[in-house]
Design a protein around this motif. Structure first.
Motif, PDB file in Angstrom:
ATOM      1  N   TYR A  52       0.793  -1.186   0.033  1.00  0.00           N
ATOM      2  CA  TYR A  52       0.204  -0.176  -0.201  1.00  0.00           C
ATOM      3  C   TYR A  52       0.859   1.280  -0.388  1.00  0.00           C
ATOM      4  O   TYR A  52       1.734   1.494   0.540  1.00  0.00           O
ATOM      5  CB  TYR A  52      -1.081   0.386   0.658  1.00  0.00           C
ATOM      6  CG  TYR A  52      -2.709  -0.553   1.327  1.00  0.00           C
ATOM      7  CD1 TYR A  52      -1.666  -2.375   1.714  1.00  0.00           C
ATOM      8  CD2 TYR A  52      -3.250  -0.313   0.458  1.00  0.00           C
ATOM      9  CE1 TYR A  52      -2.877  -2.946   1.617  1.00  0.00           C
ATOM     10  CE2 TYR A  52      -4.864  -1.298   0.705  1.00  0.00           C
ATOM     11  CZ  TYR A  52      -4.058  -2.774   0.944  1.00  0.00           C
ATOM     12  OH  TYR A  52      -5.598  -3.063   0.954  1.00  0.00           O
ATOM     13  N   SER A  55      -4.345   1.994  15.135  1.00  0.00           N
ATOM     14  CA  SER A  55      -5.377   1.160  13.889  1.00  0.00           C
ATOM     15  C   SER A  55      -5.981   0.133  14.841  1.00  0.00           C
ATOM     16  O   SER A  55      -5.710  -0.694  16.146  1.00  0.00           O
ATOM     17  CB  SER A  55      -4.837   0.567  13.000  1.00  0.00           C
ATOM     18  OG  SER A  55      -3.664  -0.272  13.609  1.00  0.00           O
ATOM     19  N   TYR A  70       0.721   5.926   0.454  1.00  0.00           N
ATOM     20  CA  TYR A  70      -0.564   6.536   1.295  1.00  0.00           C
ATOM     21  C   TYR A  70       1.179   8.068   0.463  1.00  0.00           C
ATOM     22  O   TYR A  70       1.097   8.449   0.985  1.00  0.00           O
ATOM     23  CB  TYR A  70      -0.139   6.025   2.840  1.00  0.00           C
ATOM     24  CG  TYR A  70      -0.922   5.106   2.968  1.00  0.00           C
ATOM     25  CD1 TYR A  70       0.261   4.089   3.314  1.00  0.00           C
ATOM     26  CD2 TYR A  70      -2.495   4.674   3.233  1.00  0.00           C
ATOM     27  CE1 TYR A  70       0.047   2.802   3.426  1.00  0.00           C
ATOM     28  CE2 TYR A  70      -2.574   3.480   3.715  1.00  0.00           C
ATOM     29  CZ  TYR A  70      -1.433   2.532   3.958  1.00  0.00           C
ATOM     30  OH  TYR A  70      -1.948   0.961   4.484  1.00  0.00           O
ATOM     31  N   LEU A  75      -4.925  11.327   6.842  1.00  0.00           N
ATOM     32  CA  LEU A  75      -4.470  10.834   5.314  1.00  0.00           C
ATOM     33  C   LEU A  75      -5.566  10.690   4.189  1.00  0.00           C
ATOM     34  O   LEU A  75      -6.416  11.464   4.720  1.00  0.00           O
ATOM     35  CB  LEU A  75      -5.105   8.668   5.959  1.00  0.00           C
ATOM     36  CG  LEU A  75      -5.252   8.289   4.950  1.00  0.00           C
ATOM     37  CD1 LEU A  75      -4.072   7.659   4.128  1.00  0.00           C
ATOM     38  CD2 LEU A  75      -6.230   6.735   5.255  1.00  0.00           C
ATOM     39  N   ARG A  78       3.979  -3.512   9.115  1.00  0.00           N
ATOM     40  CA  ARG A  78       2.478  -3.134   9.264  1.00  0.00           C
ATOM     41  C   ARG A  78       2.490  -1.617   9.798  1.00  0.00           C
ATOM     42  O   ARG A  78       2.037  -0.239   9.730  1.00  0.00           O
ATOM     43  CB  ARG A  78       2.034  -3.139  10.646  1.00  0.00           C
ATOM     44  CG  ARG A  78       0.768  -4.758  10.555  1.00  0.00           C
ATOM     45  CD  ARG A  78       0.045  -4.549  11.099  1.00  0.00           C
ATOM     46  NE  ARG A  78      -1.313  -3.763  11.982  1.00  0.00           N
ATOM     47  CZ  ARG A  78      -2.746  -3.702  11.967  1.00  0.00           C
ATOM     48  NH1 ARG A  78      -2.687  -5.080  10.533  1.00  0.00           N
ATOM     49  NH2 ARG A  78      -3.279  -2.905  11.566  1.00  0.00           N
ATOM     50  N   TYR A 109      -0.735  12.080   2.969  1.00  0.00           N
ATOM     51  CA  TYR A 109      -0.699  12.206   3.966  1.00  0.00           C
ATOM     52  C   TYR A 109      -0.204  13.645   4.156  1.00  0.00           C
ATOM     53  O   TYR A 109       0.455  13.754   3.077  1.00  0.00           O
ATOM     54  CB  TYR A 109       0.394  11.912   5.433  1.00  0.00           C
ATOM     55  CG  TYR A 109      -0.186  10.553   5.955  1.00  0.00           C
ATOM     56  CD1 TYR A 109       0.238   9.291   5.464  1.00  0.00           C
ATOM     57  CD2 TYR A 109      -0.965  10.305   6.607  1.00  0.00           C
ATOM     58  CE1 TYR A 109      -0.788   7.945   5.911  1.00  0.00           C
ATOM     59  CE2 TYR A 109      -1.481   9.055   7.528  1.00  0.00           C
ATOM     60  CZ  TYR A 109      -1.187   7.863   6.276  1.00  0.00           C
ATOM     61  OH  TYR A 109      -1.713   6.740   7.204  1.00  0.00           O
ATOM     62  N   GLN A 128      -8.273  -5.051  10.477  1.00  0.00           N
ATOM     63  CA  GLN A 128      -9.140  -4.076  10.064  1.00  0.00           C
ATOM     64  C   GLN A 128      -7.656  -3.918   8.149  1.00  0.00           C
ATOM     65  O   GLN A 128      -6.738  -4.424   8.672  1.00  0.00           O
ATOM     66  CB  GLN A 128      -8.409  -2.796  10.288  1.00  0.00           C
ATOM     67  CG  GLN A 128      -9.098  -1.688   8.995  1.00  0.00           C
ATOM     68  CD  GLN A 128     -10.535  -1.540   9.021  1.00  0.00           C
ATOM     69  OE1 GLN A 128     -11.472  -1.582   9.782  1.00  0.00           O
ATOM     70  NE2 GLN A 128     -10.847  -1.427   7.495  1.00  0.00           N
ATOM     71  N   LEU A 175      -4.891  -3.007   4.755  1.00  0.00           N
ATOM     72  CA  LEU A 175      -3.671  -1.616   5.593  1.00  0.00           C
ATOM     73  C   LEU A 175      -4.453  -0.762   4.396  1.00  0.00           C
ATOM     74  O   LEU A 175      -4.436   0.420   4.433  1.00  0.00           O
ATOM     75  CB  LEU A 175      -3.109  -2.296   4.822  1.00  0.00           C
ATOM     76  CG  LEU A 175      -2.033  -2.622   6.071  1.00  0.00           C
ATOM     77  CD1 LEU A 175      -1.072  -3.459   5.552  1.00  0.00           C
ATOM     78  CD2 LEU A 175      -1.912  -2.461   7.463  1.00  0.00           C
ATOM     79  N   ASN A 176      -5.896  -1.288   3.217  1.00  0.00           N
ATOM     80  CA  ASN A 176      -6.372   0.265   2.799  1.00  0.00           C
ATOM     81  C   ASN A 176      -7.391   1.261   3.970  1.00  0.00           C
ATOM     82  O   ASN A 176      -7.737   2.185   3.598  1.00  0.00           O
ATOM     83  CB  ASN A 176      -7.604   0.056   2.061  1.00  0.00           C
ATOM     84  CG  ASN A 176      -8.794  -0.946   2.763  1.00  0.00           C
ATOM     85  OD1 ASN A 176      -8.487  -1.762   4.027  1.00  0.00           O
ATOM     86  ND2 ASN A 176      -9.914  -1.343   1.854  1.00  0.00           N
ATOM     87  N   TYR A 177      -7.333   1.003   5.194  1.00  0.00           N
ATOM     88  CA  TYR A 177      -7.895   1.695   6.047  1.00  0.00           C
ATOM     89  C   TYR A 177      -6.672   3.057   6.881  1.00  0.00           C
ATOM     90  O   TYR A 177      -7.212   4.047   6.986  1.00  0.00           O
ATOM     91  CB  TYR A 177      -8.048   1.353   7.575  1.00  0.00           C
ATOM     92  CG  TYR A 177      -8.119   1.810   8.841  1.00  0.00           C
ATOM     93  CD1 TYR A 177      -7.589   2.152   9.634  1.00  0.00           C
ATOM     94  CD2 TYR A 177      -9.677   2.387   8.469  1.00  0.00           C
ATOM     95  CE1 TYR A 177      -8.124   3.059  10.732  1.00  0.00           C
ATOM     96  CE2 TYR A 177     -10.045   3.169  10.253  1.00  0.00           C
ATOM     97  CZ  TYR A 177      -8.756   3.681  10.631  1.00  0.00           C
ATOM     98  OH  TYR A 177      -9.546   4.397  12.188  1.00  0.00           O
ATOM     99  N   GLY A 178      -5.602   2.601   6.705  1.00  0.00           N
ATOM    100  CA  GLY A 178      -4.448   3.451   7.240  1.00  0.00           C
ATOM    101  C   GLY A 178      -4.214   3.359   8.191  1.00  0.00           C
ATOM    102  O   GLY A 178      -5.061   3.108   8.970  1.00  0.00           O
ATOM    103  N   TYR A 179      -3.896   4.603   8.836  1.00  0.00           N
ATOM    104  CA  TYR A 179      -3.459   4.707  10.219  1.00  0.00           C
ATOM    105  C   TYR A 179      -3.642   5.914  10.574  1.00  0.00           C
ATOM    106  O   TYR A 179      -4.199   6.897   9.865  1.00  0.00           O
ATOM    107  CB  TYR A 179      -2.052   5.455  10.803  1.00  0.00           C
ATOM    108  CG  TYR A 179      -1.730   3.229   9.995  1.00  0.00           C
ATOM    109  CD1 TYR A 179      -1.000   3.509   9.156  1.00  0.00           C
ATOM    110  CD2 TYR A 179      -1.387   2.171  11.428  1.00  0.00           C
ATOM    111  CE1 TYR A 179      -0.701   2.275   8.489  1.00  0.00           C
ATOM    112  CE2 TYR A 179      -1.228   0.856  10.545  1.00  0.00           C
ATOM    113  CZ  TYR A 179      -0.793   1.059   9.728  1.00  0.00           C
ATOM    114  OH  TYR A 179      -0.383  -0.337   8.977  1.00  0.00           O
ATOM    115  N   TYR A 231      -5.355   6.710  -0.612  1.00  0.00           N
ATOM    116  CA  TYR A 231      -3.914   5.766  -0.741  1.00  0.00           C
ATOM    117  C   TYR A 231      -4.332   5.039  -2.185  1.00  0.00           C
ATOM    118  O   TYR A 231      -5.025   4.799  -2.548  1.00  0.00           O
ATOM    119  CB  TYR A 231      -4.183   4.787   0.594  1.00  0.00           C
ATOM    120  CG  TYR A 231      -5.931   4.071   0.215  1.00  0.00           C
ATOM    121  CD1 TYR A 231      -6.842   4.081   1.067  1.00  0.00           C
ATOM    122  CD2 TYR A 231      -5.424   2.755  -0.438  1.00  0.00           C
ATOM    123  CE1 TYR A 231      -8.013   3.577   0.773  1.00  0.00           C
ATOM    124  CE2 TYR A 231      -7.263   1.997  -0.208  1.00  0.00           C
ATOM    125  CZ  TYR A 231      -7.664   2.175   0.051  1.00  0.00           C
ATOM    126  OH  TYR A 231      -9.715   1.798  -0.170  1.00  0.00           O
TER     127      TYR A 231
END
Lengths: 111, 116
Positions: A31, B95, A33, A45, A97, A35, B99, B101-105, A48
């Protein structure tokens, strides 16, 4: 050098489009992103993209991903003064993560 | 639904003192991440915790820094015997369990530590 690289500064005129670029080196990125950080604030955010996509559009924001060149860009259409901020690209690598961030691009919108 | 809450917003410590930074994740979030932002740099990962467990501390300096996320209460980042080089903004993100990972943080507003 940085694993995720961004140019440090970008200035545009109000109403023009802004394009902020980012390059990364890890091909296992899953992924990616974008920000936004305003002065004295945390990170918001914006959007993404998953690594199997090459484009994503969300209102004024368009994200383009070129996996071959490991290049990510964020286009902001009709840039406004409220868009002035630092923009960070970030990636998730493999099964990790945590995020790996670029050094940020300071966007200045001129009237 | 309050976001990620960090306190204090600003912290001034003299060299050699201890700094304690607190982070309360969003309600229902069980994963906490700490990042450090040095002046004019991006954020660098420090540590990833779940309740009562440190999952990944690969970004933490080996000495003087520690983190915890107890069963009850906020996550704490502790810096002992602070030095001027510890001056930075420290951000916490959270997070939810499981969930994608398209959720982001979700990030807090940060604690700006100044060592004098």
């Amino acid at each position: 050098g940085e694993d995720v690289e961004q140019s440090l500064f970008l200035s545009v005129r109000e109403g023009d489009s802004s394009v902020i670029n980012c390059t990364y080196t890890d091909s296992s990125s899953t992924y990616l992103y974008w920000y936004k950080q305003e002065p004295g604030a945390g990170l918001q955010l914006l959007t993404y993209i998953f690594s199997n996509m090459d484009m994503k559009q969300d209102q004024r924001l368009t994200v383009l991903l070129n996996k071959k060149d490991k290049h990510l860009s964020l286009r902001i259409a009709d840039t406004q003064t409220g868009d002035s901020a630092i923009y960070f690209c970030a990636e998730i690598r493999g099964s990790a993560r945590q995020l790996t961030f670029g050094s940020g691009t300071q966007l200045t919108v001129l009237p | 639904n309050a976001g990620v809450m960090q306190n204090p917003r600003h912290l001034v410590r003299r060299r050699g003192q201890e700094a304690r930074l607190r982070c309360s994740p969003m309600k229902g979030h069980s994963h906490v991440y700490w990042y450090r932002q040095l002046p004019e740099e991006g954020l660098k990962f420090m540590v990833y915790l779940q309740k009562e467990n440190i999952i990944d501390e690969s970004g933490m300096p080996k000495e003087r820094f520690s983190a915890e996320f107890p069963k009850e209460g906020p996550s704490i980042l502790r810096i002992q015997q602070v030095v001027r080089g510890d001056s930075a903004a420290y951000f916490c993100a959270s997070s939810p369990e499981g969930q994608g990972l398209n959720y982001g943080y979700t990030f807090g507003s940060g604690t700006r530590l100044t060592v004098v």
